[in-house]
Design a protein around this motif. Sequence first.
Motif, PDB file in Angstrom:
ATOM      1  N   ALA A   1     -12.190   8.507  -3.902  1.00  7.41           N
ATOM      2  CA  ALA A   1     -13.078   8.381  -2.745  1.00  7.41           C
ATOM      3  C   ALA A   1     -12.373   7.636  -1.606  1.00  7.41           C
ATOM      4  O   ALA A   1     -12.478   7.997  -0.429  1.00  7.41           O
ATOM      5  N   ILE A   2     -11.628   6.579  -1.969  1.00  3.43           N
ATOM      6  CA  ILE A   2     -10.909   5.816  -0.930  1.00  3.43           C
ATOM      7  C   ILE A   2      -9.807   6.658  -0.312  1.00  3.43           C
ATOM      8  O   ILE A   2      -9.585   6.627   0.904  1.00  3.43           O
ATOM      9  N   ASP A   3      -9.102   7.423  -1.137  1.00  6.72           N
ATOM     10  CA  ASP A   3      -7.982   8.233  -0.640  1.00  6.72           C
ATOM     11  C   ASP A   3      -8.402   9.204   0.459  1.00  6.72           C
ATOM     12  O   ASP A   3      -7.598   9.561   1.321  1.00  6.72           O
ATOM     13  N   GLN A   4      -9.632   9.639   0.429  1.00  2.00           N
ATOM     14  CA  GLN A   4     -10.083  10.634   1.408  1.00  2.00           C
ATOM     15  C   GLN A   4     -10.296  10.031   2.793  1.00  2.00           C
ATOM     16  O   GLN A   4     -10.313  10.754   3.801  1.00  2.00           O
ATOM     17  N   HIS A   5     -10.482   8.705   2.881  1.00  7.38           N
ATOM     18  CA  HIS A   5     -10.835   8.089   4.158  1.00  7.38           C
ATOM     19  C   HIS A   5      -9.937   6.927   4.567  1.00  7.38           C
ATOM     20  O   HIS A   5      -9.981   6.519   5.735  1.00  7.38           O
ATOM     21  N   ALA A   6      -9.141   6.379   3.663  1.00  7.26           N
ATOM     22  CA  ALA A   6      -8.395   5.157   3.985  1.00  7.26           C
ATOM     23  C   ALA A   6      -6.926   5.315   3.623  1.00  7.26           C
ATOM     24  O   ALA A   6      -6.539   6.163   2.819  1.00  7.26           O
ATOM     25  N   LEU A   7      -6.096   4.470   4.257  1.00  5.68           N
ATOM     26  CA  LEU A   7      -4.679   4.376   3.944  1.00  5.68           C
ATOM     27  C   LEU A   7      -4.536   3.269   2.909  1.00  5.68           C
ATOM     28  O   LEU A   7      -4.902   2.114   3.168  1.00  5.68           O
ATOM     29  N   VAL A   8      -4.008   3.621   1.743  1.00  5.52           N
ATOM     30  CA  VAL A   8      -3.890   2.667   0.655  1.00  5.52           C
ATOM     31  C   VAL A   8      -2.420   2.500   0.307  1.00  5.52           C
ATOM     32  O   VAL A   8      -1.687   3.491   0.175  1.00  5.52           O
TER      33      VAL A   8
ATOM     34  N   ARG B   1       3.692   2.005  -4.072  1.00  5.60           N
ATOM     35  CA  ARG B   1       3.197   3.359  -3.852  1.00  5.60           C
ATOM     36  C   ARG B   1       2.254   3.352  -2.662  1.00  5.60           C
ATOM     37  O   ARG B   1       1.702   2.312  -2.280  1.00  5.60           O
ATOM     38  N   VAL B   2       2.107   4.523  -2.060  1.00  5.94           N
ATOM     39  CA  VAL B   2       1.157   4.736  -0.969  1.00  5.94           C
ATOM     40  C   VAL B   2       0.414   6.040  -1.262  1.00  5.94           C
ATOM     41  O   VAL B   2       0.907   6.890  -1.994  1.00  5.94           O
TER      42      VAL B   2
ATOM     43  N   ASP C   1      -1.735   9.666   0.016  1.00  7.00           N
ATOM     44  CA  ASP C   1      -1.414  10.777   0.915  1.00  7.00           C
ATOM     45  C   ASP C   1      -1.866  10.510   2.342  1.00  7.00           C
ATOM     46  O   ASP C   1      -1.211  10.920   3.306  1.00  7.00           O
ATOM     47  N   MET C   2      -3.019   9.855   2.483  1.00 10.80           N
ATOM     48  CA  MET C   2      -3.511   9.545   3.830  1.00 10.80           C
ATOM     49  C   MET C   2      -2.526   8.644   4.575  1.00 10.80           C
ATOM     50  O   MET C   2      -2.295   8.798   5.782  1.00 10.80           O
ATOM     51  N   PHE C   3      -1.904   7.696   3.862  1.00  9.52           N
ATOM     52  CA  PHE C   3      -0.896   6.825   4.467  1.00  9.52           C
ATOM     53  C   PHE C   3       0.281   7.662   4.973  1.00  9.52           C
ATOM     54  O   PHE C   3       0.766   7.458   6.098  1.00  9.52           O
ATOM     55  N   CYS C   4       0.721   8.596   4.175  1.00  7.01           N
ATOM     56  CA  CYS C   4       1.843   9.452   4.575  1.00  7.01           C
ATOM     57  C   CYS C   4       1.460  10.329   5.760  1.00  7.01           C
ATOM     58  O   CYS C   4       2.263  10.551   6.673  1.00  7.01           O
ATOM     59  N   GLN C   5       0.229  10.824   5.742  1.00  6.08           N
ATOM     60  CA  GLN C   5      -0.223  11.713   6.820  1.00  6.08           C
ATOM     61  C   GLN C   5      -0.248  10.990   8.164  1.00  6.08           C
ATOM     62  O   GLN C   5       0.182  11.532   9.184  1.00  6.08           O
ATOM     63  N   VAL C   6      -0.740   9.751   8.178  1.00  2.26           N
ATOM     64  CA  VAL C   6      -0.847   9.008   9.440  1.00  2.26           C
ATOM     65  C   VAL C   6       0.503   8.468   9.892  1.00  2.26           C
ATOM     66  O   VAL C   6       0.855   8.543  11.065  1.00  2.26           O
ATOM     67  N   SER C   7       1.294   7.919   8.942  1.00  4.72           N
ATOM     68  CA  SER C   7       2.567   7.285   9.316  1.00  4.72           C
ATOM     69  C   SER C   7       3.677   8.296   9.556  1.00  4.72           C
ATOM     70  O   SER C   7       4.619   8.014  10.298  1.00  4.72           O
ATOM     71  N   GLY C   8       3.561   9.468   8.944  1.00  6.26           N
ATOM     72  CA  GLY C   8       4.615  10.460   9.097  1.00  6.26           C
ATOM     73  C   GLY C   8       5.746  10.303   8.093  1.00  6.26           C
ATOM     74  O   GLY C   8       6.671  11.115   8.068  1.00  6.26           O
ATOM     75  N   TYR C   9       5.717   9.276   7.221  1.00  2.88           N
ATOM     76  CA  TYR C   9       6.748   9.061   6.207  1.00  2.88           C
ATOM     77  C   TYR C   9       6.289   9.663   4.887  1.00  2.88           C
ATOM     78  O   TYR C   9       5.096   9.660   4.561  1.00  2.88           O
TER      79      TYR C   9
ATOM     80  N   SER D   1      -3.409  -3.015  -0.100  1.00  5.96           N
ATOM     81  CA  SER D   1      -3.750  -2.877   1.328  1.00  5.96           C
ATOM     82  C   SER D   1      -4.614  -1.631   1.513  1.00  5.96           C
ATOM     83  O   SER D   1      -4.207  -0.525   1.150  1.00  5.96           O
ATOM     84  N   ILE D   2      -5.828  -1.836   2.040  1.00  2.00           N
ATOM     85  CA  ILE D   2      -6.739  -0.728   2.345  1.00  2.00           C
ATOM     86  C   ILE D   2      -6.994  -0.766   3.848  1.00  2.00           C
ATOM     87  O   ILE D   2      -7.476  -1.760   4.380  1.00  2.00           O
ATOM     88  N   GLN D   3      -6.677   0.346   4.530  1.00  2.00           N
ATOM     89  CA  GLN D   3      -6.706   0.357   5.993  1.00  2.00           C
ATOM     90  C   GLN D   3      -7.392   1.628   6.511  1.00  2.00           C
ATOM     91  O   GLN D   3      -7.260   2.701   5.922  1.00  2.00           O
ATOM     92  N   ILE D   4      -8.112   1.467   7.625  1.00  2.00           N
ATOM     93  CA  ILE D   4      -8.807   2.583   8.268  1.00  2.00           C
ATOM     94  C   ILE D   4      -8.180   2.805   9.640  1.00  2.00           C
ATOM     95  O   ILE D   4      -7.947   1.852  10.398  1.00  2.00           O
TER      96      ILE D   4
END
Length: 866
Positions: free
Chosen positions: A311-318, A329-330, A332-340, A411-414
């Motif tokens: 549920a968190i993965d769908q909305h937050a950068l973890v 580890r990070v 998918d949302m983190f990778c999508q926003v950061s580009g890494y 780290s949980i980030q929106i």
Amino acid sequence: MNLKSLWARQRTIIWSTLGCMFLATLVVAYSVVENAVQNTLELQALSVAEIVASQATTARSVYAQEIAGKLQREGKGPDVNSDRMPGHVPIPSQFLKILGRASAANSSDLFHYKPVSKWNLEASQGLSDDFLEWAWPQLEKQDQALPKGPIAWKPVWRFEGQSGSPAGKKVLRYLYADPASQVSCVACHNKYESETHIGARRSSAGAAPGKTWQQHQLMGALSITIPLDRIETDAGTQVRTTSLYIFGLLLPLFLVVVGFNILIARKDRELQATEKQLQNTEQEARNAHIRLLANDGMQKAFTELSTYLRAIDQHALVSVLDPDGRIIRVNDMFCQVSGYSQHEMAGAERRMGDTHVHDAEFQAGLWDALRRGDIWKGEICCRAKSGALYWLDSAIVPLKDEHSGIARYISIQIDCTERKQSEQRINELAFFDQLTGLPNRTLLLDRLEQSMTASSRSGRYGALLFIDMDNFKTLNDTLGHDMGDLLLQTVSQRLTDCVRAADTVARMGGDEFVVMLTGLSGSESEAATQTEGVGEKLLAALNEVYQLKDVAYRSTSSIGATLFSGVQTEVDVLFKQADLAMYKAKDAGRNALRFFDPDMEIFVMKRAALEADLREAVQERQFTLHYQPQIANGRLIGAEALVRWNHPRRGMVSPAEFIPLAEETRLILPLGRWVLQAACSQLAQWAARPETAELTLAVNVSAHQFCQSDFVEQVLEVIRSTGANPQRLKLELTETLLIANVEQIIEKMLALKAEGVGFSLDDFGTGYSSLSYLKRLPLDQLKIDQSFVRDMLSDANGSAIVKTIIALARSLDLGVIAEGVETAAQRDFLAGVGCNAFQGYFFSRPLAIEGFESFCAERADSVASV
């Protein structure tokens, strides 16, 4: 005594000793278990208090937002009653199990909490006066006068005897401070603490009355009391019951074992080995069973955790970090926003924020909080792989191991980039000029106040430079507002390039800019020298040619400067001083830098009085015309009409004093119309007399007059109403008029020319006229400026200019007249180079109508006698 009886006695002693040791072990075990249970209850009570404080703080924040929302909707705050706040928080099931309770249905009597402040803490809320006197000063020590980061309050707690209970019965007193989360909280508390009974409570406590709280200082406190007496009673009863039950089981077992050991003492040692092996097998089975149960529990926990993580993965950068801050580890949302990618991030050091946005102090504060084990919350700006910046609303949680060390950081980030961009846009609209991007007046005032405060501490001077562009309106009128906007943008860039990063360049509006210099010398004279150097640098930069699309344009500016030190001078006064100095630069011929001095205020007051008198003079027509003769080949050919102001109190006011003011205030329009009316009336009167019938009359026309859309109609209407001969009227124009729209000027001149009106170009050679325009203008005459006439006999350049103007006039088939002729030598030189028309003191000063007519009669008599 035989060996058998001796062995029996020894065994009796051994088993008696073992029995005593057994009983002692039970007593010690009971004490240890009871103490462990008590410690466990205390730790669990503290954990519950922390959970209650956290959830109650959230409830309080929601309640504060409800108050703020109601304040915005109804315009007034609600009746704030802390009893209305939620009072029930679920108790963790583990704690209930320790208490022997199946559910929290009847758990409300185990604790209570209530939001409190320093002055409404009462014993009836579960807190003793002794505890309050001990606890509150400790909370106040955490108060921060000027917080540099997130405010974190540490709770204050202790275990103490409950009032009225037997000795040994304890309660947990827990007080948790929470700073106000809403502006309305501050206003409400300040209002509440101004009430009479609160003042009396302050007085009795020996505190200073009337403190006004700031948002970061105002503390509400959550009072939580957990009565451990009942908990300990229940737990003690369970321990005793369990101990007696175990003792009842173990004692027969012990006796059976003793008897069994006596009976099997003679048994074969193989039986003992078998029994020991059986015990080992039984222990292994127990361990296996425990591991099986643990694995099953872990599997269920991991299943639930996986559900939450999805549920968190769908909305937050973890992201998960090791204790050294390296990424484990990070998502998918983190990778999508950061580009890494996951591979690029694995093992990399995680920097919390971009270094260009967050400084080293921010990084140090964040990591210090995390290493202390505190949860850090805030907004972080990061840089993506593409180089773009994005903002994250972050919560970073340290996870501790069994030794209370940091095992991981979660780290949980929106992503809140859009909201931050909207806030930034609102900030730009509020504090920055939309055309140039420079700070506006609001932001400049704020920075000026900060600079004045810093100056009072450092003893260093600052300076304000008020910059006004010369003739900017002419550019807008001639080339259009788009070119004017382009010029303003270029000027703002040049000003910014000329100052330091610590200085401020702001646009006040229109063509006015302000430069604020900070950190100048502590010596006033040195600070003035530094300011002058910057001012000269600004003038030089603003004097360079501007390339406005395909037009090369030159512009100058006037700068007024004033110094400030500390906060002795008000902000409005500083702006007034700089503005006055700027006008002083204008009066000095523009394109100059001038400093403020007290005499300027006197000048401005005099100027304001003169402007008021000038308006009155225009309404009451306090003006009169004087006429200066114009001579050609020894004959009187005409005159120039010059306006004079005979003030009832001031007397004769010089035209050099009131004409520029009339131009600036646009009073030149009604004044110029009156001059034209009076001159044409005089022409009509001269036409009836033979000695003056052939005279021409030159009238000066302001650029403001000529640019009026109905100027031609005005002139023709005056000619018709007065009956003047238009062929005897000559309008004198200045070269500054030619900066405006030349095509419209030519059109108006041709329209008047068709009616017989003549034109003379006044002060030729001092302006910006183009020869290409000059040959297209329907002129009749060029007028050599008196500055050239004055210097032509002593300055080779001056004489060359005069000769050039005369030659130019001949080539264009124009007449030429020289003004300011004061000596016979000047007249003879001009006549020698081809100029035969003159005007100046050598022939006559400007005369009132009576004197001019006498002059005409004298000239007529002299001509007749010749």
